[in-house]
Design an enzyme around this catalytic site. Sequence first.
Site, short mmCIF file in Angstrom:
data_model
loop_
_atom_site.label_atom_id
_atom_site.label_comp_id
_atom_site.label_asym_id
_atom_site.label_seq_id
_atom_site.Cartn_x
_atom_site.Cartn_y
_atom_site.Cartn_z
N ASP A 147 -8.23 2.95 2.19
CA ASP A 147 -7.30 3.08 1.08
C ASP A 147 -7.58 2.05 -0.02
OD1 ASP A 147 -5.90 0.70 1.65
OD2 ASP A 147 -4.31 1.72 2.72
N PHE A 148 -6.89 2.19 -1.12
CA PHE A 148 -7.12 1.43 -2.35
C PHE A 148 -7.22 -0.08 -2.12
CE2 PHE A 148 -5.58 -0.21 -6.54
CZ PHE A 148 -6.55 0.36 -7.35
#
Length: 168
Positions: free
Chosen positions: A39-40
């Site tokens: 994820d980011f």
Amino acid sequence: MLNKPRGVVSATKDVEHTTVLDLIQHPRKNELHIVGRLDFNTTGLMLLTNDGAWSRRISLPETKLAKIYEVTLSKPVSAEYITAFREGIYFAYEDITTQAASLEILSEFSARLSLIEGKYHQVKRMFGHFQNEVLALHRVSVGHIALGELEVGHSRLLMVEEAMEHRK
């Protein structure tokens, strides 16, 4: 292999954010796809390939390929977590229990986690079971392929031996 920095999207195209492909310097990088997203805000080892069969062998839970993460937490981690992770944690929303995972406590607020599956935000949700927020998450290896000393934001080609190990 790429050492993904925080704030980079695990995608091949994005109009708003830097993607993992933007960080790779290779003439055929547009032929690559991502093997296991991060994820980011998660950092660490990302694998990219143009070999679909190799990608599936790396990604499928049936291969029981361990993914190792270093986790920094907002609250102390205790031995209770080790037992719960080994037994699996129930996620009511999907009505599933995670597969057994191995947790090693590194310090009061950090641990090393080994798991063989990759459900949506699984690591954060597993620690969330204890109301313990994940402050930093860093993937250090997938199977025997380890990030090693690769600098943040840099990439390198896998050695033939590294890639061949997962062709079996």
